[in-house]
Design an enzyme around this catalytic site. Structure first.
Site, PDB file in Angstrom:
ATOM      1  CB  CYS A 118      -0.933   0.012   1.210  1.00  0.00           C
ATOM      2  SG  CYS A 118      -2.378  -1.048   1.045  1.00  0.00           S
ATOM      3  CB  CYS A 226      -4.680   1.764   1.925  1.00  0.00           C
ATOM      4  SG  CYS A 226      -5.613   3.244   1.596  1.00  0.00           S
TER       5      CYS A 226
END
EC number: 1.8.4.10
Length: 230
Positions: A118, A226
């Site tokens: 991420c 994320c």
């Protein structure tokens, strides 16, 4: 604005616009910041904001983080929105291709280290694009997840050093879908297939009845965000 002025603006605007419409807050953002952008993931909340913003000022930049592993339906939704509004969204890519990432960090990094994946494919590109702006707009809502429960409509984003507008913070999912229905807004068809929250293909699954709307994100781990909104 210096930091003191930004904090004063945030405090005043968050209180003043808490019970006002998202459109009113978007107009404030547009009128106050010439350097403004909307982050769009092509989920339900974001397409609502795209529609609102196009009606207020169609010249505001709208960008998307292209991780190279979005669902086909997500890319198709982007194309349909661009055609409908006669606009182009700013594509923001990671520095590493998927092949370069695999060579440097191993195959399927999203399985071995989802946070690092991420960071490479979302957080670092977001950091780079936001350096060009004084304020940004997001589609986060308080009832999406416990990590977002305290989101204010206007915040000072310490992580990125700019003003952050969350016009839909106090909306429910039903509010979002009512707007979509009332305004015939184009949306990602995956929402009709039990995908209330849509991310990358490898880290998103369908949600079963009764599950949390974000249960389909990083379902095999304890990860819930994320890193864009911490």
């Amino acid at each position: 604005m210096n930091l003191f002025e930004k904090e004063a603006f945030v405090t005043k605007a968050a209180e003043e616009f808490e019970d006002q419409s998202p459109e009113a807050l978007l107009k404030l953002a547009v009128d106050t910041f010439g350097s403004l952008t909307l982050a769009c993931s092509f989920g339900a909340e974001d397409v609502v904001l795209v529609d609102m913003l196009q009606k207020i000022n169609p010249n505001v930049d709208i960008f998307y983080l292209d991780t190279n592993v979005h669902f086909d339906e997500t890319y198709e939704t982007k194309e349909r929105l661009e055609k409908h509004y006669g606009t182009k969204f700013v594509q923001v890519l990671p520095k590493l291709t998927l092949e370069e990432q695999a060579a440097e960090h191993g195959d399927e990094l999203w399985k071995s280290d989802a946070n690092k994946c991420c960071n490479i494919r979302k957080v670092d590109p977001l950091t780079d694009i936001l350096r060009n702006y004084d304020a940004w707009i997001t589609g986060i809502r308080r009832d999406q997840a416990p990590t977002r429960a305290n989101a204010k409509k206007v915040e000072y984003d310490v992580k990125f050093g700019l003003i952050k507008f969350n016009p839909l913070a106090n909306w429910t999912s039903e509010d979002v879908w009512q707007y979509i229905r009332d305004n015939d807004v184009i949306y990602n068809p995956l929402h009709d297939r039990n995908y209330p929250s849509i991310g990358c293909t490898h880290c998103t699954r369908q949600v079963a009845e009764g599950e949390d709307p974000r249960a389909g994100r990083w379902a095999s781990s304890e990860k819930t965000e994320c890193g864009l909104h911490k």
